[in-house]
Design a protein around this motif. Structure first.
Motif, short mmCIF file in Angstrom:
data_model
loop_
_atom_site.label_atom_id
_atom_site.label_comp_id
_atom_site.label_asym_id
_atom_site.label_seq_id
_atom_site.Cartn_x
_atom_site.Cartn_y
_atom_site.Cartn_z
N PRO A 138 28.38 43.32 30.73
CA PRO A 138 27.35 44.00 30.19
C PRO A 138 26.58 44.25 31.05
O PRO A 138 25.51 45.34 31.30
CB PRO A 138 26.32 42.09 29.95
N PHE A 139 27.11 44.31 32.70
CA PHE A 139 26.13 45.09 33.88
C PHE A 139 26.92 46.11 33.66
O PHE A 139 25.65 47.14 34.40
CB PHE A 139 26.65 43.87 34.85
N GLY A 140 28.00 46.52 33.21
CA GLY A 140 27.89 48.00 32.77
C GLY A 140 26.77 48.54 32.24
O GLY A 140 26.91 50.71 32.73
N HIS A 141 26.41 48.28 31.73
CA HIS A 141 24.37 48.76 31.60
C HIS A 141 23.64 49.54 31.98
O HIS A 141 22.88 49.94 31.43
CB HIS A 141 24.30 47.51 30.08
N LEU A 142 23.86 48.66 33.25
CA LEU A 142 22.76 49.11 34.26
C LEU A 142 23.51 49.69 35.20
O LEU A 142 23.15 49.79 36.07
CB LEU A 142 22.90 47.64 35.02
N GLY A 143 25.14 50.14 35.04
CA GLY A 143 25.73 51.22 36.06
C GLY A 143 26.21 50.16 36.99
O GLY A 143 26.52 50.52 38.03
N LEU A 144 26.29 48.79 36.97
CA LEU A 144 26.88 48.24 38.01
C LEU A 144 28.81 47.33 37.64
O LEU A 144 28.76 47.36 36.15
CB LEU A 144 25.93 46.90 38.40
N PRO A 145 29.89 46.92 38.82
CA PRO A 145 30.55 46.41 37.93
C PRO A 145 30.62 45.47 37.79
O PRO A 145 29.31 44.93 37.90
CB PRO A 145 31.15 46.79 39.32
N GLU A 146 30.93 44.30 37.20
CA GLU A 146 30.94 43.39 36.99
C GLU A 146 31.29 42.10 38.42
O GLU A 146 31.50 42.98 38.54
CB GLU A 146 31.52 42.71 36.13
N PRO A 147 30.00 41.82 38.37
CA PRO A 147 30.10 41.15 39.69
C PRO A 147 31.73 39.86 39.51
O PRO A 147 31.97 40.15 40.86
CB PRO A 147 29.24 39.79 39.09
N GLU A 148 32.15 39.77 38.36
CA GLU A 148 33.57 38.53 38.12
C GLU A 148 34.36 39.92 39.58
O GLU A 148 35.22 38.99 39.55
CB GLU A 148 33.91 38.33 36.92
N THR A 149 34.30 40.82 39.35
CA THR A 149 35.24 41.73 39.83
C THR A 149 35.33 42.11 41.47
O THR A 149 36.27 43.13 41.33
CB THR A 149 34.99 43.61 38.60
N VAL A 150 33.97 41.71 41.44
CA VAL A 150 33.56 42.72 43.08
C VAL A 150 34.32 41.50 44.09
O VAL A 150 34.29 40.02 43.86
CB VAL A 150 31.64 42.55 43.08
N LYS A 151 34.83 42.03 45.05
CA LYS A 151 35.21 41.22 46.25
C LYS A 151 34.06 40.89 47.08
O LYS A 151 33.52 40.99 47.54
CB LYS A 151 35.96 42.02 47.05
N GLY A 152 34.21 39.10 46.96
CA GLY A 152 33.82 38.44 48.45
C GLY A 152 32.75 38.16 47.85
O GLY A 152 31.56 37.27 48.09
N VAL A 153 32.50 38.15 46.22
CA VAL A 153 31.02 37.44 45.13
C VAL A 153 31.44 36.05 45.25
O VAL A 153 32.07 35.70 45.35
CB VAL A 153 31.02 38.07 43.88
N ARG A 154 30.36 35.61 45.52
CA ARG A 154 29.51 34.21 45.08
C ARG A 154 28.88 34.21 43.93
O ARG A 154 28.82 34.63 43.60
CB ARG A 154 29.21 33.39 46.56
N LYS A 155 29.17 32.32 43.18
CA LYS A 155 29.04 32.15 41.93
C LYS A 155 28.09 31.04 42.05
O LYS A 155 28.52 30.40 42.41
CB LYS A 155 29.79 32.35 40.96
#
Length: 192
Positions: A138-155
């Motif tokens: 869904p974040f692709g709709h905003l032109g962003l990578p999906e957060p789960e695919t980003v290195k160093g992300v925290r949830k």
């Protein structure tokens, strides 16, 4: 009914017979007009495959970050930049998306206001999206990578009604934070 001897039927029975023929033909005509069916009753491809349908998810138009944050029941921190928002209407529950960037020092106080069930931590391997397109991204709709695919992300996640958040109109939200250059962070929020 070619070759039928109509003289055998009393004239009063003809309207009943005509009604019976129409009653049997009507369901076939109705089914043939529905997407995914033809008059023969076998399935055919719907030309809207992969696109929105009136029974599936659709993105609301002209949604602002303010609209989404108000619906989520949270305030966007002062100094937040590059705000992006989307609202997907679904038959069962809507999905709200919000993203913005802010100075890294503002991240802990913002996350604290969310009353997270657990501290921000790296997501487990089972939280990766299924694919990079469509409903799974869904974040692709905003032109962003999906957060789960980003290195160093925290949830982190929270149940606003469970913590007594009276402003929230949602039952659950997830926050993802991504470290950026120059002491900045991107915040992703998804609410249901």
């Amino acid at each position: 009914m070619a070759g039928t001897n109509w003289k055998r039927f009393p004239s009063a029975a003809l309207p009943v017979l005509a009604f019976a023929v129409l009653a049997l033909a009507a369901p076939t005509a109705v089914l043939g007009s529905l997407p995914g069916h033809n008059n023969g009753g076998s399935a055919v491809a719907d030309e809207r495959v992969g696109g929105p349908s009136r029974f599936g998810p659709e993105w609301k138009k002209d949604v602002t970050a303010h609209d989404v944050s108000r619906e989520m029941g949270l305030e966007i921190p002062d100094g937040a930049e590059r705000r992006r928002a989307a609202w997907q209407e679904n038959p069962r529950e809507d999905i709200l998306l919000l993203s913005f960037q802010l100075p890294s020092r503002q991240l802990p106080p913002f996350a604290e206001k969310l009353d997270l069930e657990t501290p921000l931590a790296e997501p487990g391997p089972d939280s990766a999206p299924d694919s990079g397109t469509g409903a799974a991204a869904p974040f692709g709709h905003l032109g962003l990578p999906e957060p789960e695919t980003v290195k160093g992300v925290r949830k982190g996640s929270s149940c606003p009604p469970c913590t007594g958040n009276k402003k929230a109109r949602v039952g659950y939200w997830e926050i993802f934070t991504q470290p950026l250059e120059k002491e900045r962070a991107r915040v992703y929020l998804r609410a249901f």
